[in-house]
Write an enzyme that holds these catalytic residues in place. Structure first.
Site, short mmCIF file in Angstrom:
data_model
loop_
_atom_site.label_atom_id
_atom_site.label_comp_id
_atom_site.label_asym_id
_atom_site.label_seq_id
_atom_site.Cartn_x
_atom_site.Cartn_y
_atom_site.Cartn_z
N ASP A 100 0.80 -1.24 0.00
CA ASP A 100 0.00 0.00 0.00
C ASP A 100 0.82 1.27 0.00
O ASP A 100 0.35 2.31 0.45
CB ASP A 100 -0.89 -0.03 1.25
CG ASP A 100 -0.10 -0.32 2.51
OD1 ASP A 100 1.12 -0.05 2.51
OD2 ASP A 100 -0.67 -0.82 3.48
N GLU A 122 0.23 -9.14 -1.12
CA GLU A 122 -0.46 -8.59 0.06
C GLU A 122 -1.70 -7.81 -0.36
O GLU A 122 -1.95 -6.68 0.08
CB GLU A 122 0.48 -7.73 0.92
CG GLU A 122 0.01 -7.62 2.37
CD GLU A 122 0.93 -6.82 3.26
OE1 GLU A 122 1.87 -7.41 3.82
OE2 GLU A 122 0.72 -5.61 3.40
N GLU A 136 -2.39 4.90 3.05
CA GLU A 136 -2.24 3.49 2.64
C GLU A 136 -3.57 2.82 2.33
O GLU A 136 -3.64 1.98 1.43
CB GLU A 136 -1.49 2.70 3.72
CG GLU A 136 -0.01 3.05 3.84
CD GLU A 136 0.26 4.29 4.69
OE1 GLU A 136 -0.70 4.92 5.20
OE2 GLU A 136 1.44 4.65 4.85
N HIS A 209 5.70 5.50 13.34
CA HIS A 209 6.06 6.38 12.23
C HIS A 209 4.88 6.84 11.39
O HIS A 209 5.02 7.69 10.53
CB HIS A 209 7.04 5.67 11.30
CG HIS A 209 6.41 4.55 10.52
ND1 HIS A 209 6.25 3.29 11.03
CD2 HIS A 209 5.88 4.52 9.28
CE1 HIS A 209 5.66 2.53 10.14
NE2 HIS A 209 5.41 3.24 9.06
N ARG A 211 1.83 8.39 9.35
CA ARG A 211 1.45 9.79 9.12
C ARG A 211 0.31 10.24 10.03
O ARG A 211 0.31 11.36 10.53
CB ARG A 211 1.00 9.97 7.66
CG ARG A 211 2.13 10.28 6.73
CD ARG A 211 1.61 10.59 5.34
NE ARG A 211 2.66 11.17 4.53
CZ ARG A 211 3.72 10.52 4.09
NH1 ARG A 211 3.89 9.24 4.39
NH2 ARG A 211 4.63 11.13 3.36
N HIS A 242 12.41 6.14 13.20
CA HIS A 242 12.29 6.31 11.74
C HIS A 242 12.95 7.63 11.33
O HIS A 242 12.93 8.60 12.09
CB HIS A 242 10.79 6.35 11.42
CG HIS A 242 10.44 6.21 9.97
ND1 HIS A 242 10.73 7.19 9.05
CD2 HIS A 242 9.81 5.23 9.29
CE1 HIS A 242 10.30 6.82 7.86
NE2 HIS A 242 9.73 5.62 7.97
C1 UD1 Z 1 6.36 5.00 3.91
C2 UD1 Z 1 5.02 4.39 3.50
C3 UD1 Z 1 4.39 3.66 4.67
C4 UD1 Z 1 5.33 2.67 5.29
C5 UD1 Z 1 6.64 3.37 5.64
C6 UD1 Z 1 7.61 2.32 6.10
C7 UD1 Z 1 3.78 5.65 1.82
C8 UD1 Z 1 2.69 6.61 1.58
N1 UD1 Z 1 4.08 5.42 3.11
O1 UD1 Z 1 6.07 6.01 4.86
O2 UD1 Z 1 3.24 2.97 4.23
O3 UD1 Z 1 4.76 2.17 6.47
O4 UD1 Z 1 7.17 3.99 4.45
O5 UD1 Z 1 8.62 2.83 6.88
O6 UD1 Z 1 4.35 5.11 0.90
N2 UD1 Z 1 13.59 9.07 5.15
C9 UD1 Z 1 14.97 9.12 5.10
N3 UD1 Z 1 15.65 7.95 4.82
C10 UD1 Z 1 15.03 6.78 4.61
C11 UD1 Z 1 13.62 6.74 4.67
C12 UD1 Z 1 12.91 7.88 4.93
O7 UD1 Z 1 15.58 10.15 5.30
O8 UD1 Z 1 15.69 5.78 4.37
C13 UD1 Z 1 12.85 10.32 5.46
C14 UD1 Z 1 12.87 11.31 4.29
O9 UD1 Z 1 12.93 12.62 4.81
C15 UD1 Z 1 11.53 11.06 3.60
C16 UD1 Z 1 10.65 10.80 4.82
O10 UD1 Z 1 11.46 10.01 5.70
O11 UD1 Z 1 11.12 12.16 2.81
C17 UD1 Z 1 9.34 10.12 4.57
O12 UD1 Z 1 9.48 8.95 3.78
P1 UD1 Z 1 8.18 8.38 2.97
O13 UD1 Z 1 8.58 7.13 2.29
O14 UD1 Z 1 7.59 9.45 2.15
O15 UD1 Z 1 7.14 8.12 4.12
P2 UD1 Z 1 7.15 7.08 5.31
O16 UD1 Z 1 6.52 7.77 6.46
O17 UD1 Z 1 8.49 6.50 5.47
N1 UDP Z 2 12.08 -3.09 10.95
C1 UDP Z 2 13.48 -3.12 10.83
N2 UDP Z 2 14.21 -2.23 11.57
C2 UDP Z 2 13.63 -1.32 12.39
C3 UDP Z 2 12.21 -1.29 12.49
C4 UDP Z 2 11.46 -2.19 11.74
O1 UDP Z 2 14.04 -3.92 10.10
O2 UDP Z 2 14.35 -0.54 13.03
C5 UDP Z 2 11.28 -4.05 10.13
C6 UDP Z 2 10.19 -4.80 10.84
O3 UDP Z 2 10.65 -6.03 11.35
C7 UDP Z 2 9.17 -5.02 9.73
C8 UDP Z 2 9.33 -3.81 8.86
O4 UDP Z 2 10.61 -3.26 9.18
O5 UDP Z 2 9.47 -6.15 8.92
C9 UDP Z 2 8.23 -2.85 9.15
O6 UDP Z 2 8.54 -1.63 8.57
P1 UDP Z 2 7.78 -0.30 8.92
O7 UDP Z 2 7.30 -0.34 10.31
O8 UDP Z 2 8.70 0.81 8.52
O9 UDP Z 2 6.58 -0.30 7.89
P2 UDP Z 2 5.10 -0.88 7.91
O10 UDP Z 2 5.16 -2.33 8.14
O11 UDP Z 2 4.37 -0.13 8.97
O12 UDP Z 2 4.56 -0.52 6.57
#
Ligand code: UD1
Ligand code: UDP
Length: 370
Positions: A100, A122, A136, A209, A211, A242
């Site tokens: 998602d 999924e 999502e 983490h 939104r 995060h």
């Molecule tokens: C995204 C997904 C969410 C998922 C999450 C997993 C969408 C809409 N949301 O949300 O479903 O649960 O990933 O963690 O796709 N950033 C970094 N380095 C990284 C990753 C993120 O700096 O490696 C920071 C950046 O500033 C980036 C921000 O996090 O712009 C947000 O990342 P984004 O992928 O847009 O949203 P998530 O909240 O991570």
């Molecule tokens: N995870 C990880 N390191 C972390 C936190 C989570 O490897 O510090 C793993 C966790 O075991 C799971 C996945 O990341 O498999 C979940 O990711 P996240 O919570 O970012 O996304 P979501 O599942 O909510 O989309």
């Protein structure tokens, strides 16, 4: 000679990479049938790199789209542009997307524009509340509408698709590939990054983490964590934070200097999965962790108002508690009682037996050849 099918596995965020990783070697088992291609959109940068290292994946294509504090619209438009060019150039026979995320939605839409069949791994998860989780829940609906093959992890997920009149030809119940991934890493040896007296302490592992939890809900969660260590001297909290600045800044500001609260960088999946299995309790708003923890027998309190994963709640390992400080405290207090803890700490496996990726690839073999 038989036709060979170009199947492109797409991922962009940490959880997608974890859950798509087992599919890549599975596709590679059939070099006469599939040309296994992978594309990392780079929606996440550092957190994705960690996962690719653990699973030893070198993506065939890398799009590197992440910018700091990206907006949904900006990210979506960059992704569609880049994936459109890639699909036009490579012409895959099938594109596999996961769950998602914005990466999944953009990839499914760009593939649809090229009339490339999409397989949704999924498929069928729902809360039926369009803003929880945001965005999502909407992404899932749209990806399911755009997809040809629906790989539902559970019967409940498949039922949603049937109820929504999604084309029934390819709704298959496969289990969740997260269990395949977990089984691959949890057997590997691992050093945990923190110096903690595991024998005498109760470790509470935390992630948050989402939104819809940014702002006040996250503040309330932080207040609950502070009160938990004040109340229970034998508790140590580990919170891998995060990288999203909307999470990292408020969490470090509120909890950065508190005894027995260990804020860390996001952990490698190998370390994180071992940490889950050694924890007394997990507090999280993550989706994937709600699926992993039941098979490790670790109780989970979900920091959300609703979940799209009712199976683990029904199995008894997971409780949805929201983000209110006092409610979180009350639920943690309940689980400090060993009887209540034991009742929740039952290993259950509603998400499959670790063979989801084998099933998905077998279905694709049959479907693409027919
Ligand atoms: C995204 C997904 C969410 C998922 C999450 C997993 C969408 C809409 N949301 O949300 O479903 O649960 O990933 O963690 O796709 N950033 C970094 N380095 C990284 C990753 C993120 O700096 O490696 C920071 C950046 O500033 C980036 C921000 O996090 O712009 C947000 O990342 P984004 O992928 O847009 O949203 P998530 O909240 O991570
Ligand atoms: N995870 C990880 N390191 C972390 C936190 C989570 O490897 O510090 C793993 C966790 O075991 C799971 C996945 O990341 O498999 C979940 O990711 P996240 O919570 O970012 O996304 P979501 O599942 O909510 O989309």
């Amino acid at each position: 000679m038989n036709q060979k099918y170009k199947v492109m596995v797409i991922f962009g965020t940490r959880p997608e990479a974890i859950k798509m990783a087992p599919l890549i070697p599975e596709l590679q088992k059939y070099p006469d049938t599939f040309e296994a291609l992978s594309c990392s959109t780079g929606q996440h940068r550092e957190m994705l790199k960690q996962v690719l290292e653990i699973f030893e994946i070198t993506p065939t294509y890398e799009l590197d789209v992440m910018v700091p504090n990206q907006t949904l619209a900006g990210l979506t438009s960059r992704l569609i542009q880049r994936l459109d060019s890639l699909f036009g150039e490579v012409r895959p026979d099938c594109v596999l997307v996961h769950g998602d995320t914005t990466t999944s939605l953009a990839a499914a839409l760009a593939a649809y524009y090229h009339k490339i069949p999409v397989g949704h791994v999924e498929a069928g998860l729902r809360t039926y509340d369009r803003y929880q989780p945001f965005p999502e829940e909407m992404n899932r609906h749209l990806v399911d509408a755009l997809s040809t093959f629906h790989f539902a992890p559970t019967q409940t997920a498949a039922n949603h698709l049937v109820k929504e009149n999604i084309n029934n030809d390819y709704i298959c119940i496969t289990g969740n590939t997260v269990i395949d991934a977990l089984q691959l890493v949890v057997k590997k040896p691992c050093e945990l990054p923190l110096d903690i007296d595991w024998e005498n302490k109760k470790v509470i592992l935390v992630t948050a983490h989402r939104r819809e939890n940014h702002g006040k809900p996250l503040e309330d969660i932080c207040n609950a964590l502070h009160k938990i260590v004040d109340t229970y001297p034998d508790v140590e909290i580990i919170y891998p934070v995060h990288y999203n600045p909307n999470v990292k800044e408020p969490v470090f500001k509120r909890l950065g200097d508190i005894d027995r609260i260990h804020l860390t960088e996001p952990l490698h999946y190998l370390q994180f999965s071992h940490l889950m299995s050694k924890s007394y309790l997990i507090l999280t708003d993550s989706g994937g962790i709600q699926e992993e923890a039941p098979s490790l027998g670790v109780p989970v309190l979900v920091l959300r108002d609703v979940t799209e994963r009712p199976e683990a709640v029904e199995a008894g390992t997971v409780r949805v508690v929201g983000t209110d400080t006092e409610r979180i405290l009350a639920e943690v207090d309940r689980l400090m009682d060993m009887g209540n803890h034991q009742a929740m700490a039952q290993a259950a496996n509603p998400y499959g037996d670790g063979t989801a990726s084998t099933r998905i690839v077998n279905i694709l073999k049959e479907a693409l050849a027919s």
